[in-house]
Motif scaffolding. Structure first.
Motif, mmCIF file in Angstrom:
data_model
loop_
_atom_site.group_PDB
_atom_site.id
_atom_site.type_symbol
_atom_site.label_atom_id
_atom_site.label_comp_id
_atom_site.label_asym_id
_atom_site.label_seq_id
_atom_site.Cartn_x
_atom_site.Cartn_y
_atom_site.Cartn_z
ATOM 1 N N PRO A 292 -13.844 -11.122 -7.824
ATOM 2 C CA PRO A 292 -12.511 -10.505 -7.813
ATOM 3 C C PRO A 292 -11.706 -11.097 -6.659
ATOM 4 O O PRO A 292 -12.249 -11.824 -5.825
ATOM 5 C CB PRO A 292 -12.835 -9.030 -7.561
ATOM 6 C CG PRO A 292 -14.052 -9.078 -6.705
ATOM 7 C CD PRO A 292 -14.847 -10.283 -7.141
ATOM 8 N N PRO A 293 -10.432 -10.833 -6.555
ATOM 9 C CA PRO A 293 -9.664 -11.315 -5.392
ATOM 10 C C PRO A 293 -10.045 -10.507 -4.142
ATOM 11 O O PRO A 293 -9.534 -9.412 -3.904
ATOM 12 C CB PRO A 293 -8.209 -11.092 -5.798
ATOM 13 C CG PRO A 293 -8.246 -10.030 -6.827
ATOM 14 C CD PRO A 293 -9.552 -10.171 -7.544
ATOM 15 N N LEU A 294 -10.979 -11.022 -3.351
ATOM 16 C CA LEU A 294 -11.481 -10.288 -2.184
ATOM 17 C C LEU A 294 -10.375 -10.068 -1.160
ATOM 18 O O LEU A 294 -9.562 -10.966 -0.910
ATOM 19 C CB LEU A 294 -12.648 -11.065 -1.550
ATOM 20 C CG LEU A 294 -13.895 -11.261 -2.425
ATOM 21 C CD1 LEU A 294 -14.931 -12.089 -1.684
ATOM 22 C CD2 LEU A 294 -14.468 -9.921 -2.838
ATOM 23 N N SER A 295 -10.367 -8.882 -0.570
ATOM 24 C CA SER A 295 -9.442 -8.470 0.508
ATOM 25 C C SER A 295 -7.995 -8.386 0.054
ATOM 26 O O SER A 295 -7.126 -8.076 0.884
ATOM 27 C CB SER A 295 -9.551 -9.396 1.718
ATOM 28 O OG SER A 295 -10.822 -9.301 2.317
ATOM 29 N N CYS A 296 -7.694 -8.664 -1.196
ATOM 30 C CA CYS A 296 -6.305 -8.602 -1.658
ATOM 31 C C CYS A 296 -5.941 -7.168 -2.028
ATOM 32 O O CYS A 296 -6.772 -6.412 -2.538
ATOM 33 C CB CYS A 296 -6.097 -9.519 -2.865
ATOM 34 S SG CYS A 296 -6.171 -11.276 -2.461
ATOM 35 N N ARG A 297 -4.715 -6.814 -1.750
ATOM 36 C CA ARG A 297 -4.123 -5.531 -2.084
ATOM 37 C C ARG A 297 -4.699 -4.384 -1.252
ATOM 38 O O ARG A 297 -4.005 -3.802 -0.432
ATOM 39 C CB ARG A 297 -4.258 -5.237 -3.580
ATOM 40 C CG ARG A 297 -3.405 -4.064 -4.061
ATOM 41 C CD ARG A 297 -3.615 -3.809 -5.545
ATOM 42 N NE ARG A 297 -2.828 -2.677 -6.003
ATOM 43 C CZ ARG A 297 -1.610 -2.763 -6.508
ATOM 44 N NH1 ARG A 297 -1.040 -3.956 -6.613
ATOM 45 N NH2 ARG A 297 -0.961 -1.694 -6.907
ATOM 46 N N ILE A 298 -5.989 -4.059 -1.399
ATOM 47 C CA ILE A 298 -6.509 -2.877 -0.721
ATOM 48 C C ILE A 298 -6.719 -3.140 0.761
ATOM 49 O O ILE A 298 -6.608 -2.232 1.581
ATOM 50 C CB ILE A 298 -7.811 -2.405 -1.401
ATOM 51 C CG1 ILE A 298 -8.214 -1.021 -0.898
ATOM 52 C CG2 ILE A 298 -8.923 -3.418 -1.180
ATOM 53 C CD1 ILE A 298 -9.313 -0.374 -1.681
ATOM 54 N N TYR A 299 -7.027 -4.382 1.166
ATOM 55 C CA TYR A 299 -7.189 -4.737 2.577
ATOM 56 C C TYR A 299 -5.957 -5.435 3.132
ATOM 57 O O TYR A 299 -6.003 -5.950 4.239
ATOM 58 C CB TYR A 299 -8.419 -5.613 2.771
ATOM 59 C CG TYR A 299 -9.711 -4.831 2.859
ATOM 60 C CD1 TYR A 299 -9.716 -3.444 2.728
ATOM 61 C CD2 TYR A 299 -10.933 -5.461 3.073
ATOM 62 C CE1 TYR A 299 -10.886 -2.720 2.793
ATOM 63 C CE2 TYR A 299 -12.107 -4.743 3.154
ATOM 64 C CZ TYR A 299 -12.084 -3.373 3.015
ATOM 65 O OH TYR A 299 -13.248 -2.644 3.097
ATOM 66 N N GLY A 300 -4.878 -5.452 2.363
ATOM 67 C CA GLY A 300 -3.611 -5.944 2.879
ATOM 68 C C GLY A 300 -3.324 -7.408 2.662
ATOM 69 O O GLY A 300 -2.252 -7.879 3.066
ATOM 70 N N TYR A 301 -4.231 -8.168 2.069
ATOM 71 C CA TYR A 301 -3.986 -9.598 1.876
ATOM 72 C C TYR A 301 -2.969 -9.814 0.758
ATOM 73 O O TYR A 301 -3.133 -9.283 -0.341
ATOM 74 C CB TYR A 301 -5.288 -10.317 1.524
ATOM 75 C CG TYR A 301 -5.719 -11.342 2.548
ATOM 76 C CD1 TYR A 301 -5.170 -12.619 2.550
ATOM 77 C CD2 TYR A 301 -6.650 -11.042 3.521
ATOM 78 C CE1 TYR A 301 -5.554 -13.567 3.484
ATOM 79 C CE2 TYR A 301 -7.049 -11.970 4.462
ATOM 80 C CZ TYR A 301 -6.490 -13.233 4.433
ATOM 81 O OH TYR A 301 -6.865 -14.168 5.368
ATOM 82 N N PRO A 302 -1.927 -10.592 0.981
ATOM 83 C CA PRO A 302 -1.031 -10.951 -0.129
ATOM 84 C C PRO A 302 -1.768 -11.810 -1.158
ATOM 85 O O PRO A 302 -2.668 -12.596 -0.814
ATOM 86 C CB PRO A 302 0.102 -11.720 0.556
ATOM 87 C CG PRO A 302 0.007 -11.373 2.004
ATOM 88 C CD PRO A 302 -1.433 -11.102 2.278
ATOM 89 N N TYR A 303 -1.390 -11.659 -2.407
ATOM 90 C CA TYR A 303 -2.083 -12.409 -3.451
ATOM 91 C C TYR A 303 -1.897 -13.912 -3.281
ATOM 92 O O TYR A 303 -2.819 -14.692 -3.568
ATOM 93 C CB TYR A 303 -1.591 -11.965 -4.833
ATOM 94 C CG TYR A 303 -2.198 -10.670 -5.289
ATOM 95 C CD1 TYR A 303 -3.547 -10.602 -5.630
ATOM 96 C CD2 TYR A 303 -1.433 -9.511 -5.399
ATOM 97 C CE1 TYR A 303 -4.109 -9.418 -6.062
ATOM 98 C CE2 TYR A 303 -1.994 -8.328 -5.834
ATOM 99 C CZ TYR A 303 -3.331 -8.285 -6.158
ATOM 100 O OH TYR A 303 -3.900 -7.115 -6.576
#
Length: 402
Positions: free
Chosen positions: A324-335
């Motif tokens: 999955p897109p690690l750290s994206c969205r829930i940890y604040g990383y922009p896609y």
């Protein structure tokens, strides 16, 4: 010559020798005391204290024998035993009679029930004003046009004012990101292929928009990467979906992992651990702990997280893996930034793998990964179809294991 001095209830008797001095004479004439001062008394003098009352129950303490100026108090002078009790020869005291037994009702001696008794008079009903002789008006209850009763809108002037209505309404369109997070669109329930890319001569990548738990290759050499926290507990978003499909035994297996740091930390940031997949259609689940976004300084930790997951999968014989897109969205990383770091790390660590896929359940993230893949990877025009996996069979063992 012995002189006696009466002090309260104690009489002091001591042999006092005669002294004649000007100091003693002045003291005697001034204070009326016939004894010399204490500092002029010879050491051979002796003081004997005797109680005036022979039956005193609290005599002074008797010191050990051999001490100077010892007390001499005979026992018979200060203690007298009490007289013996006088016997009673009168009549014995009266004995109280025992209490009477409790009364019990004998059903044979009860009077027979009367069959001619009249019933009690009925209680008059409360008829309001009609009981007082005042006629009442039978008014119908007010209703609206649909026939429903109308509630009273009267409000006391002393009542607290009603709070103003909330500005947010779920049916109103809004562009707020908070509202989007509170009311996300329904997640996809299947895999929808869009683009396929080439990582190396022996490894390909497919980017999906859909549910990661539906991804499957052969069930023996495939694995799913789950985003996790340091304690490897069930989280939200993708991790929650994975734990829900895998069943409670996956969480039990995560809790049995050894601690690597105090406070129950089982995996540090940038590292990964592996467990069985249980009800998932793959063979293993790799739990990777990504960093929290703090600017471009977090790119090194995110790239290390992808590399750790690939290295752990290679040691377990995994040939097909999905991220999955690690750290994206829930940890604040922009896609956009997360896609750039992810594709760079997967391209550098794809040796030994046949297939490395990415599944995204958010259309915004999917578009960002597709745009970045078109910049750095070579697109493959042919489409690839993955059949839906059969429903997994529930295992009968209730004991969780790794």
């Amino acid at each position: 010559m012995a002189q006696a001095i009466q002090v309260g209830a104690i009489r002091l008797a001591a042999p006092l020798p005669a002294f004649s001095s000007s100091f003693h004479g002045e003291a005697s004439s001034k204070h009326g005391i016939s004894s010399p001062p204490l500092h002029t008394r010879p050491s051979s003098s002796r003081i004997v204290i005797r109680s005036v009352y022979p039956s005193d129950p609290f005599p002074p303490r008797i010191p050990r024998q051999g001490q100077p100026n010892e007390y001499k108090l005979p026992v018979e002078e200060y203690y007298t035993p009490p007289p013996p009790p006088v016997p009673y020869y009168g009549p014995p005291p009266p004995v109280k009679p025992p209490p009477p037994p409790p009364r019990t009702l004998n059903p044979d001696k009860l009077p027979p029930k009367s069959t001619n008794a009249e019933p009690p008079p009925p209680v008059p009903e409360n008829k309001g004003l009609s009981a007082l002789g005042i006629p009442e008006l039978d008014l119908p209850e007010p209703t609206d046009k649909d026939g429903k009763p109308i509630k009273s809108t009267y409000r006391s002037p002393y009542a607290k004012p009603e709070p103003p209505p909330r500005p947010y309404h779920p049916e109103r369109p809004t562009n707020s990101r908070v509202i989007e997070w509170l009311n996300p669109p329904p997640p996809p329930t299947e895999l929808m292929q869009r683009e396929q890319f080439k990582l190396s001569d022996t490894c390909s990548m497919t980017i999906y928009f859909g549910d990661i738990t539906k991804w499957r290759v052969d069930g023996a050499t495939d694995a799913i990467v789950a985003p996790a926290n340091k304690k490897v507990n069930a989280g939200a978003a993708v991790d929650g979906v994975i734990h829900k499909v895998a069943g409670p035994r996956l969480l039990s297996a995560c809790q049995r992992l050894p601690d690597v740091a105090p406070h129950g930390v089982k995996c540090e940031v940038g590292q990964a651990v592996s467990t069985k997949a249980f009800n998932l259609p793959v063979s293993r689940v790799i739990h990777a702990v990504g960093p929290v976004y703090e600017g471009r300084e977090s790119d090194a930790d995110l790239e290390k997280t992808y590399a750790s997951a690939l290295a752990l999968a290679a040691t377990e014989g995994i040939k097909h893996i999905v991220f999955p897109p690690l750290s994206c969205r829930i940890y604040g990383y922009p896609y956009s930034e997360g896609a750039e770091v992810a594709l760079k790390a997967l391209k550098n660590g794809c040796q030994g793998f046949t297939q490395i896929d990415i599944v995204i359940r958010n259309i915004e993230g999917y578009d960002a990964f597709i745009d970045e893949a078109n910049k750095v990877l070579e697109a493959i025009k042919e489409r690839k179809t993955i059949p839906m996996p059969p429903p997994p069979q529930e295992q009968q063992s209730p004991i969780p294991y790794l």
